[in-house]
Design a protein around this motif. Structure first.
Motif, PDB file in Angstrom:
ATOM      1  N   ALA A  48      64.774  52.047 109.559  1.00 55.15           N
ATOM      2  CA  ALA A  48      66.109  52.420 110.025  1.00 55.15           C
ATOM      3  C   ALA A  48      66.836  53.168 108.922  1.00 55.15           C
ATOM      4  N   THR A  49      67.805  53.990 109.327  1.00 59.79           N
ATOM      5  CA  THR A  49      68.619  54.692 108.364  1.00 59.79           C
ATOM      6  C   THR A  49      70.040  54.799 108.885  1.00 59.79           C
ATOM      7  N   ILE A  50      70.971  54.950 107.961  1.00 62.20           N
ATOM      8  CA  ILE A  50      72.376  55.049 108.313  1.00 62.20           C
ATOM      9  C   ILE A  50      73.010  56.140 107.468  1.00 62.20           C
ATOM     10  N   THR A  57      73.309  56.168 113.031  1.00 61.30           N
ATOM     11  CA  THR A  57      72.135  55.364 112.708  1.00 61.30           C
ATOM     12  C   THR A  57      70.933  55.899 113.476  1.00 61.30           C
ATOM     13  N   TYR A  58      69.769  55.589 112.945  1.00 62.92           N
ATOM     14  CA  TYR A  58      68.529  56.059 113.570  1.00 62.92           C
ATOM     15  C   TYR A  58      67.455  55.025 113.276  1.00 62.92           C
ATOM     16  N   TYR A  59      66.641  54.735 114.295  1.00 58.71           N
ATOM     17  CA  TYR A  59      65.670  53.655 114.169  1.00 58.71           C
ATOM     18  C   TYR A  59      64.267  54.118 114.527  1.00 58.71           C
ATOM     19  N   THR A  68      69.326  46.102 113.574  1.00 58.35           N
ATOM     20  CA  THR A  68      70.579  46.835 113.433  1.00 58.35           C
ATOM     21  C   THR A  68      70.859  47.062 111.953  1.00 58.35           C
ATOM     22  N   ILE A  69      71.045  48.324 111.591  1.00 64.93           N
ATOM     23  CA  ILE A  69      71.417  48.665 110.225  1.00 64.93           C
ATOM     24  C   ILE A  69      72.920  48.869 110.170  1.00 64.93           C
ATOM     25  N   SER A  70      73.526  48.409 109.090  1.00 68.66           N
ATOM     26  CA  SER A  70      74.968  48.581 108.920  1.00 68.66           C
ATOM     27  C   SER A  70      75.274  48.675 107.435  1.00 68.66           C
ATOM     28  N   TRP A 102      71.002  61.513 106.117  1.00 66.91           N
ATOM     29  CA  TRP A 102      69.974  60.503 106.301  1.00 66.91           C
ATOM     30  C   TRP A 102      68.646  61.159 106.624  1.00 66.91           C
TER      31      TRP A 102
END
Length: 122
Positions: A48-50, A57-59, A68-70, A102
Motif C-alpha cells: 500500500a502507499t499513501i 491511497t493505493y493498494y 488500510t494505510i493512513s 507515491w
C-alpha cells in the motif's frame, strides 16, 4: 528521514494487526509513504502507499478491502491496519518513504525502515 516500523507479531488467521511506522525529520510531510512486504525466498512486494497529503491511497490487489494505510503528519506516523489476516500475509513488513509522489515500485523509495515480522498461523 529515518523510519522505524513496529507492531508485527504472531496471530491466527482472521485476526487483525496494526503496523506503525515512526518517521524522523521535518520533511516527513512532503514524503509519500509506502508499505512493502517480503516473505522468505520471495521478492519484496508492494502492499500500500499513501500520498504526502494523505489524500490518496493505493493498494495491491492482495490488500484491497482488508488493509488500510493512513498517516498522521502531526505525529510523523504512518499506519497499516490489517484485518482478516491470512497465512499468505506472513512476511516481514517494511515502511518506506520517497519525496513527493507515491509509487508502488520499491525501487522508487529512498528510505526504508528495518522491518517488522508478521506471522499468521492457520
Amino acid at each position: 528521514v529515518q523510519l522505524q516500523a513496529s507492531g508485527g507479531g504472531l496471530v491466527q488467521a482472521g485476526a487483525s494487526l496494526r503496523l506503525s511506522c515512526a518517521a524522523s525529520g521535518r520533511i516527513f510531510s512532503t514524503y509519500a509513504m509506502g508499505w512493502f512486504r517480503q516473505a522468505p525466498g520471495q521478492e519484496r512486494e508492494f502492499v500500500a502507499t499513501i500520498s504526502y497529503s494523505g489524500g490518496r491511497t493505493y493498494y495491491a490487489d492482495s490488500a484491497k478491502g482488508r488493509f488500510t494505510i493512513s498517516r498522521d503528519t502531526g505525529k510523523n506516523m504512518v499506519y497499516l491496519q490489517m484485518n482478516s489476516l491470512k497465512p499468505e500475509d506472513t512476511a516481514v513488513y517494511y515502511c518506506a518513504g520517497r519525496p513527493s509522489f507515491w509509487s508502488s515500485d520499491p525501487r522508487a523509495y529512498d528510505y526504508w525502515g528495518q522491518g517488522t515480522l508478521v506471522t499468521v498461523s492457520s
